[in-house]
Design an enzyme around this catalytic site. Structure first.
Site, mmCIF file in Angstrom:
data_model
loop_
_atom_site.group_PDB
_atom_site.id
_atom_site.type_symbol
_atom_site.label_atom_id
_atom_site.label_comp_id
_atom_site.label_asym_id
_atom_site.label_seq_id
_atom_site.Cartn_x
_atom_site.Cartn_y
_atom_site.Cartn_z
ATOM 1 N N GLY A 9 4.758 -10.226 3.929
ATOM 2 C CA GLY A 9 5.545 -10.288 5.043
ATOM 3 C C GLY A 9 4.927 -11.067 6.278
ATOM 4 N N MET A 20 0.758 -1.250 0.008
ATOM 5 C CA MET A 20 -0.092 0.263 -0.104
ATOM 6 C C MET A 20 0.755 1.260 0.052
ATOM 7 S SD MET A 20 -3.410 -0.828 2.216
ATOM 8 C CE MET A 20 -2.663 -0.723 3.877
ATOM 9 N N GLY A 21 2.436 1.044 -0.242
ATOM 10 C CA GLY A 21 2.982 2.171 -0.511
ATOM 11 C C GLY A 21 3.533 2.805 0.978
ATOM 12 N N GLY A 24 10.953 -2.764 5.827
ATOM 13 C CA GLY A 24 10.190 -4.280 5.571
ATOM 14 C C GLY A 24 9.693 -4.449 4.267
ATOM 15 N N HIS A 25 9.135 -3.414 3.577
ATOM 16 C CA HIS A 25 8.878 -3.491 2.318
ATOM 17 C C HIS A 25 9.980 -3.863 1.519
ATOM 18 C CE1 HIS A 25 5.563 -0.522 3.427
ATOM 19 N NE2 HIS A 25 4.659 -1.721 3.071
ATOM 20 N N LYS A 55 4.795 -10.128 9.108
ATOM 21 C CA LYS A 55 4.232 -9.189 10.195
ATOM 22 C C LYS A 55 2.849 -9.162 10.213
ATOM 23 C CE LYS A 55 3.749 -4.745 11.539
ATOM 24 N NZ LYS A 55 2.513 -4.542 11.330
ATOM 25 N N SER A 61 6.320 -0.461 10.401
ATOM 26 C CA SER A 61 4.886 -0.201 9.797
ATOM 27 C C SER A 61 4.665 1.086 9.152
ATOM 28 C CB SER A 61 3.889 -0.516 10.760
ATOM 29 O OG SER A 61 2.386 -0.144 10.393
ATOM 30 N N ARG A 73 2.062 2.667 9.537
ATOM 31 C CA ARG A 73 1.631 3.603 10.642
ATOM 32 C C ARG A 73 2.347 4.026 11.497
ATOM 33 N NH1 ARG A 73 -2.946 -0.379 9.106
ATOM 34 N NH2 ARG A 73 -4.614 0.949 8.401
ATOM 35 N N HIS A 117 8.918 1.028 3.422
ATOM 36 C CA HIS A 117 9.883 1.043 4.630
ATOM 37 C C HIS A 117 10.814 -0.288 4.345
ATOM 38 C CE1 HIS A 117 7.545 -1.718 6.399
ATOM 39 N NE2 HIS A 117 6.301 -0.855 6.466
HETATM 40 P P1 AMP Z 1 1.296 -3.133 3.440
HETATM 41 O O1 AMP Z 1 2.054 -1.746 2.455
HETATM 42 O O2 AMP Z 1 1.389 -2.549 5.018
HETATM 43 O O3 AMP Z 1 0.141 -3.479 3.016
HETATM 44 O O4 AMP Z 1 2.527 -4.149 3.524
HETATM 45 C C1 AMP Z 1 2.602 -4.777 2.198
HETATM 46 C C2 AMP Z 1 3.708 -6.074 2.354
HETATM 47 O O5 AMP Z 1 4.732 -5.636 3.207
HETATM 48 C C3 AMP Z 1 2.810 -7.065 3.194
HETATM 49 O O6 AMP Z 1 2.868 -8.352 2.769
HETATM 50 C C4 AMP Z 1 3.321 -6.915 4.700
HETATM 51 O O7 AMP Z 1 2.941 -8.181 5.512
HETATM 52 C C5 AMP Z 1 4.663 -6.510 4.402
HETATM 53 N N1 AMP Z 1 5.299 -5.946 5.581
HETATM 54 C C6 AMP Z 1 4.938 -4.766 6.235
HETATM 55 N N2 AMP Z 1 5.587 -4.404 7.361
HETATM 56 C C7 AMP Z 1 6.675 -5.493 7.159
HETATM 57 C C8 AMP Z 1 7.774 -5.619 8.296
HETATM 58 N N3 AMP Z 1 7.972 -4.907 9.049
HETATM 59 N N4 AMP Z 1 8.603 -6.860 7.736
HETATM 60 C C9 AMP Z 1 8.435 -7.470 6.795
HETATM 61 N N5 AMP Z 1 7.352 -7.364 5.926
HETATM 62 C C10 AMP Z 1 6.587 -6.199 6.229
#
Ligand code: AMP
Length: 301
Positions: free
Chosen positions: A157, A40-41, A46-47, A159, A195, A197, A44
């Site tokens: 992730g 979702m952009g 993690g992504h 997460k 995150s 957030r 960080h």
């Molecule tokens: P999101 O942008 O929050 O929808 O996350 C996109 C992808 O990144 C999802 O598969 C999440 O599980 C993964 N993700 C988000 N935060 C982390 C993190 N801290 N470590 C690893 N993967 C993550």
């Protein structure tokens, strides 16, 4: 973004289904293995770890950036969710991403859209109980992304433990020809899971947010130390959250890794999951705990 003398790097973007399909089809005709990282952009580290895994394992890496309206409840933060497409594109370019798919809501959900994916059971507990309809939105958009991009492998992730469990179930149930690769959780040095957030947190909230990873640490260390009363352990995890200033726990639990059912006794592998509001920001975290090696697991996972 570029230092003097360096050539600014750009990444190819696609805003329509037709464009991303044509781009990926051309790559596949060249014999490329295609990896998709749905996001979702507000990217960080993690992504970026998911993108690195895709880069290592695939020839052609697509990142999707789409803040999916159908997975947000009416009182949730869809409107103010952090968005910074130029910064995200720069990060993707530097990471060697081949194409970024950044469709508009109308491209993904055109007028008359009426079909949704429901992964029953797994979607109704934990996050699904507190955020009704959330996983219906997630499963729907992820299946659509798989159809729009048609990757060989997709990266998620750990997460979002429940999310990856649901996606793996959906892919198996609906015979979707994509491999799911789940990557470890990336954390700050003090344990806070990264995150998008986290940017909402003020310094006091940021400090209190450590209660989430600490309650997971409590679960891991207690199980490693021989605690076998899972019910008691849940209470202690919740108490740790509830006794931290600014933290209001939604749940603190220990479940079966596949069914997400609350474990009543220790299993070889368990998952501890927590969710809490820290100030106005809702955070989640989890840790997979293997009882054989509970003493050795650490917060890097
Ligand atoms: P999101 O942008 O929050 O929808 O996350 C996109 C992808 O990144 C999802 O598969 C999440 O599980 C993964 N993700 C988000 N935060 C982390 C993190 N801290 N470590 C690893 N993967 C993550």
């Amino acid at each position: 973004m570029s230092s003097p003398g360096s050539v600014p790097v750009a990444v190819q973007t696609a805003e329509t289904v037709a464009h991303v399909r044509a781009t990926v089809d051309a790559a596949r005709r060249r014999g490329n293995r295609v990896g998709l990282v749905p996001t979702m952009g507000a990217l960080h580290a993690g992504h970026m770890s998911l993108i690195s895994a895709a880069r290592r394992e695939c020839d052609f890496v697509v990142v999707s950036i789409f803040v999916n309206p159908t997975q947000f409840g009416p009182q949730e933060d869809f409107g103010k969710y952090p968005r910074d497409l130029p910064a995200d594109l720069a990060l993707c370019a530097r990471a060697g991403v081949d194409a970024v798919f950044c469709p508009s809501p109308a491209e993904v959900y055109p007028t008359g859209f009426a079909s949704f994916v429901e992964v029953a059971g797994l979607s109704d507990v934990l996050e699904g109980k507190i955020r009704p309809g959330h996983f219906r939105g997630v499963a729907t958009v992820v299946l659509k992304l798989f159809e729009m991009v048609r990757p060989d492998v997709a990266y998620f992730g750990r997460k979002d433990y429940q999310q990856q469990t649901i996606i793996r179930r959906m892919v198996a149930d609906l015979n979707v020809p994509v491999q799911i690769h789940v990557c470890p959780t990336i954390r700050e040095a003090d344990g806070l899971a990264l995150s998008s957030r986290n940017v909402y947190l003020n310094p006091n909230e940021r400090h209190s947010a450590l209660a989430l990873s600490r309650s997971l640490q409590l679960a891991r260390e207690s199980l490693a130390g021989g605690e076998r009363d899972v019910g008691h352990l849940r209470t202690r995890m919740r108490d740790l959250l509830a006794s931290t200033p600014l933290v209001r726990p939604d749940y603190a639990t220990i479940v079966h890794p596949d069914t997400l059912a609350e474990a009543s006794s220790p299993l070889p592998t368990l998952v501890a999951l927590v969710a809490a509001k820290v100030g106005a920001t809702r955070l989640i975290d989890n840790e997979v705990i293997s009882l054989e090696s509970a003493g050795q697991t650490h917060m890097a996972q």
